[in-house]
Design a protein around this motif. Structure first.
Motif, PDB file in Angstrom:
ATOM      1  N   LYS A 117       7.132 -43.482 -11.511  1.00  0.00           N
ATOM      2  CA  LYS A 117       8.105 -43.130 -12.548  1.00  0.00           C
ATOM      3  C   LYS A 117       8.552 -44.389 -13.275  1.00  0.00           C
ATOM      4  O   LYS A 117       8.081 -45.485 -13.008  1.00  0.00           O
ATOM      5  N   SER A 118       9.480 -44.239 -14.165  1.00  0.00           N
ATOM      6  CA  SER A 118       9.966 -45.332 -14.995  1.00  0.00           C
ATOM      7  C   SER A 118      10.579 -46.463 -14.157  1.00  0.00           C
ATOM      8  O   SER A 118      11.437 -46.218 -13.311  1.00  0.00           O
ATOM      9  N   MET A 119      10.136 -47.695 -14.435  1.00  0.00           N
ATOM     10  CA  MET A 119      10.696 -48.870 -13.771  1.00  0.00           C
ATOM     11  C   MET A 119      12.188 -48.980 -14.063  1.00  0.00           C
ATOM     12  O   MET A 119      12.984 -49.297 -13.170  1.00  0.00           O
ATOM     13  N   ASP A 120      12.586 -48.698 -15.297  1.00  0.00           N
ATOM     14  CA  ASP A 120      14.010 -48.771 -15.651  1.00  0.00           C
ATOM     15  C   ASP A 120      14.837 -47.768 -14.853  1.00  0.00           C
ATOM     16  O   ASP A 120      15.924 -48.096 -14.364  1.00  0.00           O
ATOM     17  N   ALA A 121      14.329 -46.553 -14.703  1.00  0.00           N
ATOM     18  CA  ALA A 121      15.049 -45.531 -13.931  1.00  0.00           C
ATOM     19  C   ALA A 121      15.142 -45.947 -12.462  1.00  0.00           C
ATOM     20  O   ALA A 121      16.186 -45.787 -11.825  1.00  0.00           O
ATOM     21  N   TYR A 122      14.057 -46.504 -11.936  1.00  0.00           N
ATOM     22  CA  TYR A 122      14.070 -46.988 -10.551  1.00  0.00           C
ATOM     23  C   TYR A 122      15.101 -48.098 -10.380  1.00  0.00           C
ATOM     24  O   TYR A 122      15.894 -48.090  -9.427  1.00  0.00           O
TER      25      TYR A 122
END
Length: 167
Positions: free
Chosen positions: A140-145
């Protein structure tokens, strides 16, 4: 959008430890008084990792400016990260494995990376919760992680186990 992927650290632990020692020696040559710590998931056996290593370099307030200058010789400044009078981040994306270096003033507000490692090493429930968070964000999105990870660590800082290191 950058996506995040994780690996079991068993496949990675020996190489990470070897890389840490190589970088520790380089840093020690420039900053012999620094406390150099292997932090992050690669410092925690049997945890899930992104496949990079993180090093915390802890120095006195008096050494901080000189440490920035000297670490800039070895590593690229991570301009995407926070910059304060007590914290700077560096990186080497060409290193194998990729490297992040967090320079902190001892006992400052950002001098917590080693504490996270200690709490996770000593507490399976927190380590399992962190690994489960990583599994949830696989591909999934690195930013969300990163956002979810920040929330996890903010909560961890409120635990009695973490606060024991502030004494």
């Amino acid at each position: 959008m950058e996506k995040v992927n994780f690996f079991n650290s068993e496949l990675f632990h020996k190489n990470a430890e070897k890389a840490f020692l190589i970088h520790k020696n380089k840093i020690t040559e420039l900053l012999p008084a620094a406390d150099i710590q292997h932090v992050g998931s690669s410092a925690i056996p049997n945890s899930i990792t992104k496949g990079d290593i993180d090093i915390q370099v802890r120095v006195s307030a008096e050494q901080f400016s000189k440490a920035i200058e000297l670490l800039s010789i070895l590593y690229e400044r991570n301009d995407e990260s926070v910059k304060t009078d007590t914290f700077r981040a560096f990186k080497d994306d060409t290193s194998n494995p990729p490297l992040g270096v967090q320079l902190t003033v001892i006992d400052s507000e950002f001098d917590f990376f080693w504490k996270f490692r200690e709490v996770l090493l000593a507490n399976n429930k927190y380590r399992d919760a962190y690994d489960n968070l990583k599994k949830e964000y696989e591909a999934k999105s690195m930013d969300a992680y990163r956002e979810a990870k920040d929330i996890f660590f903010q909560r961890l800082m409120e635990t009695p186990e973490f606060k024991d290191y502030d004494k």
